[in-house]
Motif scaffolding. Structure first.
Motif, PDB file in Angstrom:
ATOM      1  N   GLY A 214      11.619   3.811  -6.455  1.00  0.00           N
ATOM      2  CA  GLY A 214      10.878   4.706  -7.327  1.00  0.00           C
ATOM      3  C   GLY A 214       9.390   4.809  -7.125  1.00  0.00           C
ATOM      4  O   GLY A 214       8.744   5.630  -7.771  1.00  0.00           O
ATOM      5  N   ARG A 215       8.778   4.002  -6.229  1.00  0.00           N
ATOM      6  CA  ARG A 215       7.328   4.076  -6.048  1.00  0.00           C
ATOM      7  C   ARG A 215       6.989   4.181  -4.562  1.00  0.00           C
ATOM      8  O   ARG A 215       7.473   3.397  -3.751  1.00  0.00           O
ATOM      9  CB  ARG A 215       6.645   2.819  -6.620  1.00  0.00           C
ATOM     10  N   ASP A 216       6.111   5.166  -4.241  1.00  0.00           N
ATOM     11  CA  ASP A 216       5.672   5.283  -2.863  1.00  0.00           C
ATOM     12  C   ASP A 216       4.563   4.283  -2.582  1.00  0.00           C
ATOM     13  O   ASP A 216       3.939   3.734  -3.507  1.00  0.00           O
ATOM     14  CB  ASP A 216       5.204   6.709  -2.559  1.00  0.00           C
ATOM     15  N   GLU A 217       4.289   4.070  -1.309  1.00  0.00           N
ATOM     16  CA  GLU A 217       3.356   3.009  -0.900  1.00  0.00           C
ATOM     17  C   GLU A 217       1.961   3.221  -1.478  1.00  0.00           C
ATOM     18  O   GLU A 217       1.338   2.290  -1.993  1.00  0.00           O
ATOM     19  CB  GLU A 217       3.291   2.960   0.630  1.00  0.00           C
ATOM     20  N   ARG A 218       1.425   4.444  -1.411  1.00  0.00           N
ATOM     21  CA  ARG A 218       0.046   4.685  -1.830  1.00  0.00           C
ATOM     22  C   ARG A 218      -0.139   4.404  -3.313  1.00  0.00           C
ATOM     23  O   ARG A 218      -1.056   3.688  -3.724  1.00  0.00           O
ATOM     24  CB  ARG A 218      -0.338   6.135  -1.520  1.00  0.00           C
ATOM     25  N   SER A 219       0.740   4.978  -4.160  1.00  0.00           N
ATOM     26  CA  SER A 219       0.592   4.766  -5.600  1.00  0.00           C
ATOM     27  C   SER A 219       0.816   3.308  -5.968  1.00  0.00           C
ATOM     28  O   SER A 219       0.171   2.773  -6.874  1.00  0.00           O
ATOM     29  CB  SER A 219       1.572   5.660  -6.367  1.00  0.00           C
TER      30      SER A 219
END
Length: 440
Positions: free
Chosen positions: A194-199
């Motif tokens: 559910g979470r991409d690397e940048r965020s």
């Protein structure tokens, strides 16, 4: 890409459309990987855990074998990874293309809050992720906090336009290919959750900054007479927070003094043991301060032979290593092998090195099925099995089956079988390590 399989509830269309747009914004596309003929699909422990979830979920060994063959042949196209879903076009043996998806449950807001809070407490977790590694302690700490990062049995849900009701060859091939992507970048798993690397890194940075700010001064509690407190049941202030974990183990006191050591004291051995005691104390303290430590079972004390292997793995002075070998009933070379095993897998690896067992009928059947399915007919090596050990015919490589069903790679060195790597759930990957060529 549009989702062909999502059921739409008229009452929730707007919310689902927003979620789909957000997922699309985080989508990563990975180019098709080249064929992987004769190679294991995963080498990292987290990639192997992904394959274990797939292989434990799939009901038909035939489909697993067919999917492996497609993946090895390079039949999986570009892979789309989004929160909760991986997608690719997979070409079957007849040349037809199939849209295949594998779904994985996303973590909710509370799960992410606990996971990020735990990661900030241990800076090593963040550093490892930035190095494209997933430390076992991160997964263990997350599990203790009630957050399961790696998939388990039944967590990988297949969807394919071939209308198979279980994992078909196409979704299996896609899952095997994703194991290769996970080997390269564990952020793929976090994106699926559910979470991409940048965020993710941005939020960790914010939390780390907040955690680094000095806490506001706490007003000192007024003293209360002990007799009065006991008589009136006054609630005393809480205990202070435990001190932070030191950045590294402490240094033992120097023994190089003007005073000569008494008797036959071995100063080198004493300094080595003191250093190892400080290192072990630091590790135990880190575990004790970790979230959810109180829910974990107490580890068994190592036996003297196991502890000798642990100490030998820390590269003691030669005469200390000789004493460790004698005290543990090994010769010097035997202790060196035990130290290598310990580095590859602790007590489990040591048991495989120094103990032999004959699998029962059920374990033997599973082993045979795993060996049969690990290679294509024309690629399968000739293996001679006895007492849980399978040796390549005419070669110097061997697979050993652990009691937990994992395969350990061994190679003959100077007339002795030596462990050469960690365990793998895929015998082909373990044998590739044993051969030392990357190919089984």
């Amino acid at each position: 890409m549009s989702d062909l399989y999502d059921d739409q509830d008229p009452l929730d269309e707007t919310a689902e459309a927003d979620e789909a747009d957000e997922a699309a914004a985080q989508e990563r596309i990975f180019a098709a990987l080249p064929p992987a003929q004769g190679k294991g699909f995963a080498g990292t422990w987290w990639g192997l855990a992904w394959l274990k979830a797939l292989e434990d979920t799939a009901l038909e060994l035939r489909q697993l074998k067919a999917g492996r063959a497609l993946a090895r042949a390079g039949a999986v196209g570009a892979v789309s990874v989004r929160p909760g879903r991986i997608t690719a076009l997979v070409r079957d043996r007849g040349g037809a293309l199939h849209r295949s998806d594998v779904l994985l449950h996303q973590l909710d807001g509370d799960d992410w809050d606990r996971l990020l809070g735990m990661a900030v407490e241990r800076s090593g977790h963040i550093a490892a992720l930035l190095d494209r590694e997933m430390p076992p302690h991160l997964v263990e700490d997350a599990s203790a906090a009630g957050v399961e990062l790696l998939p388990g049995i039944g967590d990988l849900e297949p969807r394919c336009d071939c209308d198979a009701w279980d994992h078909c060859a196409h979704t299996t091939a896609l899952s095997y290919q994703v194991a290769r992507l996970l080997d390269q970048d564990p952020f793929v798993l976090l994106l699926l959750r559910g979470r991409d690397e940048r965020s993710l890194l941005d939020e960790l940075q914010v939390r780390s900054t907040v955690a680094a700010d000095p806490a506001p001064a706490v007003r000192e509690a007024e003293g209360v007479d002990a007799a009065d407190a006991y008589a009136s049941a006054v609630v005393l202030p809480p205990l202070p927070a435990p001190p932070p974990l030191p950045a590294e183990p402490g240094l033992p006191p120097a023994l190089d003094t003007e005073t000569a050591p008494p008797g036959d004291t071995d100063v080198d051995a004493l300094e080595f043991l003191a250093t190892q005691a400080a290192t072990e104390a630091h590790r135990l303290l880190a575990e004790a301060l970790a979230t959810g430590h109180q829910q974990r079972p107490i580890a068994e004390e190592p036996t003297p032979a196991e502890d000798a292997a642990r100490l030998a793995a820390a590269a003691p002075p030669e005469h200390v290593a000789v004493r460790l070998a004698q005290a543990s009933g090994r010769d010097r070379e035997g202790l060196a092998l035990a130290a290598r095993a310990w580095e590859h897998g602790g007590t489990a690896a040591l048991a495989v090195l120094e103990g032999a067992w004959t699998p029962d009928a059920k374990s033997a059947a599973r082993a045979r099925a795993a060996l049969e399915g690990a290679w294509e007919e024309d690629e399968r090596p000739v293996l001679k099995g006895a007492r849980g050990r399978w040796t390549v015919s005419g070669g110097a490589s061997q697979l050993r089956l652990g009691r937990d069903g994992r395969w350990w790679p061994y190679r003959k060195e100077r007339g002795r079988w030596a462990p050469v790597g960690p365990a793998a759930s895929d015998p082909a990957a373990a044998l590739a390590t044993a051969l030392g060529t990357g190919e089984a």
